[in-house]
Design a protein around this motif. Structure first.
Motif, PDB file in Angstrom:
ATOM      1  N   ASP A  44     -92.764 -57.733  11.886  1.00  0.00           N
ATOM      2  CA  ASP A  44     -93.030 -58.330  11.093  1.00  0.00           C
ATOM      3  C   ASP A  44     -93.119 -59.796  10.712  1.00  0.00           C
ATOM      4  O   ASP A  44     -93.716 -60.663  10.072  1.00  0.00           O
ATOM      5  CB  ASP A  44     -92.617 -57.927   9.787  1.00  0.00           C
ATOM      6  CG  ASP A  44     -93.255 -58.172   8.636  1.00  0.00           C
ATOM      7  OD1 ASP A  44     -94.598 -57.953   9.088  1.00  0.00           O
ATOM      8  OD2 ASP A  44     -92.756 -58.624   7.673  1.00  0.00           O
ATOM      9  N   LEU A  86     -82.441 -49.032  19.791  1.00  0.00           N
ATOM     10  CA  LEU A  86     -83.297 -50.602  19.927  1.00  0.00           C
ATOM     11  C   LEU A  86     -84.833 -50.436  19.651  1.00  0.00           C
ATOM     12  O   LEU A  86     -85.562 -51.518  18.867  1.00  0.00           O
ATOM     13  CB  LEU A  86     -83.065 -50.168  21.723  1.00  0.00           C
ATOM     14  CG  LEU A  86     -82.013 -50.871  22.081  1.00  0.00           C
ATOM     15  CD1 LEU A  86     -81.824 -50.436  23.667  1.00  0.00           C
ATOM     16  CD2 LEU A  86     -81.502 -51.920  22.164  1.00  0.00           C
ATOM     17  N   ALA A 139     -82.811 -56.433  10.406  1.00  0.00           N
ATOM     18  CA  ALA A 139     -83.571 -56.160  11.978  1.00  0.00           C
ATOM     19  C   ALA A 139     -81.327 -56.191  12.222  1.00  0.00           C
ATOM     20  O   ALA A 139     -80.974 -54.842  12.740  1.00  0.00           O
ATOM     21  CB  ALA A 139     -84.381 -56.236  12.552  1.00  0.00           C
ATOM     22  N   LEU A 140     -81.124 -57.035  12.316  1.00  0.00           N
ATOM     23  CA  LEU A 140     -79.831 -57.220  12.489  1.00  0.00           C
ATOM     24  C   LEU A 140     -78.984 -56.375  11.866  1.00  0.00           C
ATOM     25  O   LEU A 140     -77.753 -55.787  12.454  1.00  0.00           O
ATOM     26  CB  LEU A 140     -79.246 -58.612  12.699  1.00  0.00           C
ATOM     27  CG  LEU A 140     -78.068 -59.121  12.864  1.00  0.00           C
ATOM     28  CD1 LEU A 140     -78.109 -58.453  14.524  1.00  0.00           C
ATOM     29  CD2 LEU A 140     -77.742 -61.111  12.774  1.00  0.00           C
ATOM     30  N   TYR A 180     -85.080 -51.384  16.199  1.00  0.00           N
ATOM     31  CA  TYR A 180     -85.030 -52.771  15.563  1.00  0.00           C
ATOM     32  C   TYR A 180     -85.904 -53.924  16.077  1.00  0.00           C
ATOM     33  O   TYR A 180     -86.087 -54.552  15.063  1.00  0.00           O
ATOM     34  CB  TYR A 180     -83.666 -52.995  16.334  1.00  0.00           C
ATOM     35  CG  TYR A 180     -82.335 -51.686  16.396  1.00  0.00           C
ATOM     36  CD1 TYR A 180     -82.384 -51.013  15.213  1.00  0.00           C
ATOM     37  CD2 TYR A 180     -81.666 -51.752  17.226  1.00  0.00           C
ATOM     38  CE1 TYR A 180     -81.086 -50.772  15.681  1.00  0.00           C
ATOM     39  CE2 TYR A 180     -80.091 -50.980  17.721  1.00  0.00           C
ATOM     40  CZ  TYR A 180     -79.796 -50.538  16.437  1.00  0.00           C
ATOM     41  OH  TYR A 180     -79.750 -49.335  16.120  1.00  0.00           O
ATOM     42  N   THR A 181     -86.447 -53.368  17.304  1.00  0.00           N
ATOM     43  CA  THR A 181     -87.553 -54.581  17.283  1.00  0.00           C
ATOM     44  C   THR A 181     -88.728 -54.283  16.417  1.00  0.00           C
ATOM     45  O   THR A 181     -89.431 -55.150  16.272  1.00  0.00           O
ATOM     46  CB  THR A 181     -87.880 -54.274  18.980  1.00  0.00           C
ATOM     47  OG1 THR A 181     -88.019 -52.663  19.451  1.00  0.00           O
ATOM     48  CG2 THR A 181     -86.660 -55.273  19.962  1.00  0.00           C
ATOM     49  N   LEU A 200     -79.242 -53.262  13.218  1.00  0.00           N
ATOM     50  CA  LEU A 200     -78.266 -53.570  14.729  1.00  0.00           C
ATOM     51  C   LEU A 200     -77.378 -52.906  14.829  1.00  0.00           C
ATOM     52  O   LEU A 200     -76.358 -52.170  15.289  1.00  0.00           O
ATOM     53  CB  LEU A 200     -78.860 -54.230  15.506  1.00  0.00           C
ATOM     54  CG  LEU A 200     -79.048 -54.036  17.141  1.00  0.00           C
ATOM     55  CD1 LEU A 200     -79.950 -55.080  17.825  1.00  0.00           C
ATOM     56  CD2 LEU A 200     -77.331 -54.973  17.007  1.00  0.00           C
ATOM     57  N   LEU A 247     -82.978 -61.603  17.975  1.00  0.00           N
ATOM     58  CA  LEU A 247     -82.595 -61.254  16.662  1.00  0.00           C
ATOM     59  C   LEU A 247     -81.714 -63.169  15.464  1.00  0.00           C
ATOM     60  O   LEU A 247     -82.807 -63.421  14.760  1.00  0.00           O
ATOM     61  CB  LEU A 247     -82.320 -60.673  15.702  1.00  0.00           C
ATOM     62  CG  LEU A 247     -83.417 -59.207  15.933  1.00  0.00           C
ATOM     63  CD1 LEU A 247     -82.555 -58.140  15.269  1.00  0.00           C
ATOM     64  CD2 LEU A 247     -84.555 -59.606  15.409  1.00  0.00           C
ATOM     65  N   LEU A 265     -78.339 -54.012  23.719  1.00  0.00           N
ATOM     66  CA  LEU A 265     -78.217 -54.418  22.364  1.00  0.00           C
ATOM     67  C   LEU A 265     -78.143 -55.704  22.338  1.00  0.00           C
ATOM     68  O   LEU A 265     -78.518 -56.103  21.056  1.00  0.00           O
ATOM     69  CB  LEU A 265     -77.036 -53.398  22.436  1.00  0.00           C
ATOM     70  CG  LEU A 265     -77.368 -51.698  21.938  1.00  0.00           C
ATOM     71  CD1 LEU A 265     -76.213 -50.772  21.817  1.00  0.00           C
ATOM     72  CD2 LEU A 265     -78.639 -51.875  20.179  1.00  0.00           C
ATOM     73  N   ALA A 325     -86.068 -60.270  10.581  1.00  0.00           N
ATOM     74  CA  ALA A 325     -85.312 -60.531  11.846  1.00  0.00           C
ATOM     75  C   ALA A 325     -83.466 -59.722  10.648  1.00  0.00           C
ATOM     76  O   ALA A 325     -82.646 -59.723  11.690  1.00  0.00           O
ATOM     77  CB  ALA A 325     -85.174 -61.697  11.858  1.00  0.00           C
ATOM     78  N   LEU A 382     -69.077 -56.186  18.343  1.00  0.00           N
ATOM     79  CA  LEU A 382     -69.896 -54.789  18.318  1.00  0.00           C
ATOM     80  C   LEU A 382     -69.904 -54.349  20.174  1.00  0.00           C
ATOM     81  O   LEU A 382     -69.705 -54.335  20.311  1.00  0.00           O
ATOM     82  CB  LEU A 382     -70.820 -55.023  17.913  1.00  0.00           C
ATOM     83  CG  LEU A 382     -71.675 -53.602  18.558  1.00  0.00           C
ATOM     84  CD1 LEU A 382     -71.681 -52.889  17.556  1.00  0.00           C
ATOM     85  CD2 LEU A 382     -73.377 -54.601  18.446  1.00  0.00           C
ATOM     86  N   ALA A 404     -87.828 -56.187  13.262  1.00  0.00           N
ATOM     87  CA  ALA A 404     -88.419 -57.301  13.463  1.00  0.00           C
ATOM     88  C   ALA A 404     -89.810 -57.744  14.223  1.00  0.00           C
ATOM     89  O   ALA A 404     -90.008 -59.074  13.958  1.00  0.00           O
ATOM     90  CB  ALA A 404     -87.270 -57.844  14.683  1.00  0.00           C
ATOM     91  N   ARG A 410     -83.133 -66.223  15.515  1.00  0.00           N
ATOM     92  CA  ARG A 410     -84.457 -66.118  15.418  1.00  0.00           C
ATOM     93  C   ARG A 410     -84.538 -67.071  13.929  1.00  0.00           C
ATOM     94  O   ARG A 410     -84.615 -67.710  13.081  1.00  0.00           O
ATOM     95  CB  ARG A 410     -85.255 -64.819  14.908  1.00  0.00           C
ATOM     96  CG  ARG A 410     -86.342 -64.789  15.538  1.00  0.00           C
ATOM     97  CD  ARG A 410     -87.419 -63.762  15.909  1.00  0.00           C
ATOM     98  NE  ARG A 410     -87.900 -63.735  14.142  1.00  0.00           N
ATOM     99  CZ  ARG A 410     -88.539 -61.994  13.536  1.00  0.00           C
ATOM    100  NH1 ARG A 410     -89.156 -61.151  15.247  1.00  0.00           N
ATOM    101  NH2 ARG A 410     -88.707 -62.266  12.105  1.00  0.00           N
ATOM    102  N   ILE A 411     -83.561 -66.283  12.952  1.00  0.00           N
ATOM    103  CA  ILE A 411     -82.386 -66.338  12.083  1.00  0.00           C
ATOM    104  C   ILE A 411     -81.982 -67.790  11.719  1.00  0.00           C
ATOM    105  O   ILE A 411     -82.540 -68.304  10.781  1.00  0.00           O
ATOM    106  CB  ILE A 411     -80.989 -65.166  11.534  1.00  0.00           C
ATOM    107  CG1 ILE A 411     -81.973 -64.036  11.961  1.00  0.00           C
ATOM    108  CG2 ILE A 411     -80.261 -65.426  10.488  1.00  0.00           C
ATOM    109  CD1 ILE A 411     -80.652 -62.344  11.551  1.00  0.00           C
ATOM    110  N   VAL A 431     -81.254 -57.892  22.314  1.00  0.00           N
ATOM    111  CA  VAL A 431     -81.879 -57.866  21.381  1.00  0.00           C
ATOM    112  C   VAL A 431     -80.801 -58.419  20.212  1.00  0.00           C
ATOM    113  O   VAL A 431     -81.770 -59.029  19.338  1.00  0.00           O
ATOM    114  CB  VAL A 431     -81.988 -56.240  21.037  1.00  0.00           C
ATOM    115  CG1 VAL A 431     -82.664 -56.627  19.272  1.00  0.00           C
ATOM    116  CG2 VAL A 431     -83.125 -55.963  21.713  1.00  0.00           C
ATOM    117  N   ALA A 432     -79.661 -58.540  20.003  1.00  0.00           N
ATOM    118  CA  ALA A 432     -79.019 -59.159  19.123  1.00  0.00           C
ATOM    119  C   ALA A 432     -79.499 -60.635  18.451  1.00  0.00           C
ATOM    120  O   ALA A 432     -78.960 -60.768  18.038  1.00  0.00           O
ATOM    121  CB  ALA A 432     -77.556 -58.598  19.218  1.00  0.00           C
TER     122      ALA A 432
END
Lengths: 535, 123
Positions: free
Chosen positions: A158, A149, A167-168, A152-153, A171, B100, B93, A164, B41, A156, B103-104, B96-97
């Protein structure tokens, strides 16, 4: 309090508490996270020295039972979670502690500076310590996930869109790996009813009074081995499970790349070594020799594939990332030799003492884990600051850097040669012991692979060195300014930070100095080796 | 044949575990959509929870909350604790996923892997 068994708790708890403190301090003052991290990591360093002193010079293996539930009953099974510090884990703890401080020095100026960044950073440090010091398989899974965890953060952190995506990807793949590990742990738990590593090893060997025979041939145990191996090989980025790693390394901020390249996969590989040597023990592989062959084969493929992919890269960061795939293949191969039935009885007289090939492989594993962490960390630190100050990111752009950035270029040269395995560096030492193990065990294909990979490593390293020192810039790069994204194009040259230079130079000196420490490391590891092979 | 029927009637949770794990993994690999990958997941991890909980099951056992002096059948508490911890890890998890993915989506305006690859190749 002079009880050294408290040190492992401190090593895990201090950074995790500091991670929360760093976030809280951010509410009061911006950019105070660095100070919090520095304070926490200095405390870590003190605890680390305490632990080193206790383990290597004092009583040896230390066990702390969390909650002091003890081991009731006639068979003495652990009730609570145990933290174990032995000769192998403390070696990794030292690496984590040193690299953490080094990266902190780099990120003072270079890295992301928010308090949230340092919070994740400390969390990662705590998780890495946890993986190294735990004596419980499920606990290891939890710490692996904390490491995951936080990584991953951090990848990301940056802020770029590319990071991103990387990182995904990391993950999804990393979590699948950790979950596979958990399936394996679940299978072992069903087969034995315990999660404590020492108890598991005893149960698998059929030692307790209520077990009739060894469980090594049990289908559930073998399946558990398969899942755990697959999970940890994903985490240590072994070909073909490595695809997350080059993206994550090249998209992350420079200081983050240094940290995760030096530690994240290293700790996963350590976890693999720990589970194979301490839980399954060489006896498991005597019953299932094909398991050891499978590890060695997968690792050999990774060594070659990683090197070949590295040769094909244009960007330096990606090249080094693929080189990690190859190097971790080497480490996993060493673990495979260490448990290989052919290696356990094959004695080799060396330096006056007769050791078995398996013992050499264990020493090689430990040295190469630490050595590779230092080498790769130093290389990525140098490459990161060069990208920042000179704008050079591809191999072609490295032309004539030997003149413009002499210190960092020299460091890259030494570290890269250490990666190849040129004496007298730690890279040579690790490879030497591993190759000795492979030859001693009669695993000729692997020995050939190791030497072939050395040549391949030399191919991509030599290409870089040739650019650094022997290619005039005008020939290599007619239009460099357009390619570097404006960092150096602004006219004012950016000078590298003192912290980064000091860290790079120290890493280089460390890599060379450790090349002379073979005897010391061997002697320090002897009690661990005795425990693995004589129990 | 009888063996299979026996297995399916008494141990069906384990069969379900294997099935869910396969479905979850397949979703992660085959689905184009990033959010669906994360759902895959989650399915995969849920399969694991099912596996641990069924391993703890005892016929006629009650929840392992034991008042002092009580006796009787209880299910095994350790796997339940493992599942609790694993759920927490899974939630973190997923959070966080998803962040992300937000953001993507903000950067590229797509959640489809194929489109994402094309957009990134253009840059």
């Amino acid at each position: 309090m002079s009880d050294a068994t408290l040190a492992p708790i401190g090593l895990i708890v201090v950074p995790i508490i500091a991670a929360a403190l760093s976030l809280a301090a951010g509410l009061v003052r911006d950019r105070s996270g660095w100070m919090v991290a520095l304070a926490a990591l200095l405390v870590e360093a003190v605890l680390m020295i305490w632990l080193v002193d206790a383990v290597y010079r004092g009583p040896g293996r230390l066990v702390h039972e969390l909650g002091a539930y003890g081991r009731p009953g006639s068979d003495g099974f652990a009730v609570g979670i145990e933290l174990v510090a032995d000769e192998l884990s403390v070696l990794v703890v030292v690496l984590i502690s040193v690299v953490s401080l080094g990266v902190l020095a780099i990120s003072r100026r270079g890295g992301p500076r928010g308090n949230a960044f340092y919070s994740a950073y400390l969390l990662l440090a705590g998780g890495l310590m946890g993986v190294s010091l735990t004596g419980d398989l499920f606990n290891m899974f939890v710490f692996l996930e904390i490491v995951g965890l936080a990584t991953y953060t951090l990848v990301a952190a940056d802020r770029s869109a590319e990071s991103a995506v990387a990182a995904l990807k990391y993950l999804l793949i990393g979590t699948t790996g950790a979950s596979l590990f958990l399936v394996g742990v679940g299978y072992l738990f069903l087969a034995t009813g315990t999660l404590n590593m020492a108890d598991l090893a005893a149960m698998l060997a059929g030692e307790p009074s209520f077990v009739e025979e060894a469980l090594y041939g049990d289908t559930l145990v073998v399946a558990g081995f398969g899942f755990i191996t697959a999970g940890l090989l994903v985490k240590s980025a072994i070909f073909p499970l490595h695809t997350w790693q080059p993206d994550a390394y090249s998209a992350a901020a420079d200081s983050v790349t240094v940290y995760i390249s030096a530690l994240a996969s290293t700790v996963a590989a350590y976890a693999f070594a720990r589970v194979m040597l301490t839980v399954f023990t060489p006896a498991f592989f005597e019953v299932n020799p094909i398991a050891a062959t499978a590890i060695v084969t997968l690792a050999s493929v990774s060594i070659v594939a990683g090197s070949v992919l590295a040769v094909m890269q244009r960007r330096v960061k990606r090249m080094l990332a693929y080189s990690s795939v190859s190097q971790f293949g080497l480490i996993i191969a060493a673990i495979g030799i260490a448990v290989h039935p052919a290696a356990v009885d094959a004695g080799i007289p060396f330096a006056g003492i007769e050791r078995t090939a398996a013992e050499f492989a264990v020493i090689g594993t430990a040295i190469h884990l630490v050595g590779h962490g230092l080498i790769k960390g130093g290389l990525f630190a140098a490459v990161g600051t060069i990208a920042r100050t000179e704008g050079a990111r591809t191999v072609a752009e490295y032309a004539e850097l030997g003149r413009r950035a002499p210190v960092r270029s020299a460091a890259i040269a030494v570290l890269a040669l250490a990666l190849v395995g040129v004496p007298p560096t730690v890279g040579f030492l690790g490879k030497w012991y591993i190759a000795l193990g492979a030859v001693g065990a009669g695993l000729w294909p692997l020995a050939v692979v190791i030497f072939a990979s050395t040549v391949l490593t030399l191919t991509y390293v030599a290409r870089l060195l040739e650019r650094l020192y022997f290619t005039p810039r005008s020939v290599a790069l007619p239009d460099r300014v357009a390619a570097d994204g404006g960092t150096a194009a602004a006219g004012e040259p950016i000078s590298p930070t003192v912290g980064a230079i000091v860290v790079i130079v120290l890493a280089t000196i460390g890599v060379v100095a450790l090349g002379f420490a073979g005897t010391e490391v061997t002697e320090a590891l002897d009690p661990f080796i005795a425990e693995v092979f004589n129990s | 044949m009888n063996v299979v029927v026996d297995l399916l009637t008494t141990q069906y949770t384990y069969a379900l575990f294997a099935l869910l794990m396969g479905i979850g993994l397949y979703m992660m690999v085959a689905s184009e959509n990033l959010v669906k990958k994360v759902i895959g997941l989650n399915v995969f991890q849920t399969a694991l929870f099912l596996f641990f909980v069924s391993s703890a099951y005892v016929v006629g056992g009650s929840a392992p909350i034991v008042p002092s002096g009580a006796s009787g059948r209880f299910v095994s508490p350790l796997p339940q604790v493992i599942v609790l911890t694993a759920i927490v890890v899974g939630v973190a998890l997923t959070a966080v996923a998803l962040s992300l993915i937000v953001r993507i989506y903000g950067e590229y305006g797509t959640l489809r892997e194929e489109a994402l690859r094309e957009v990134r190749a253009d840059e």
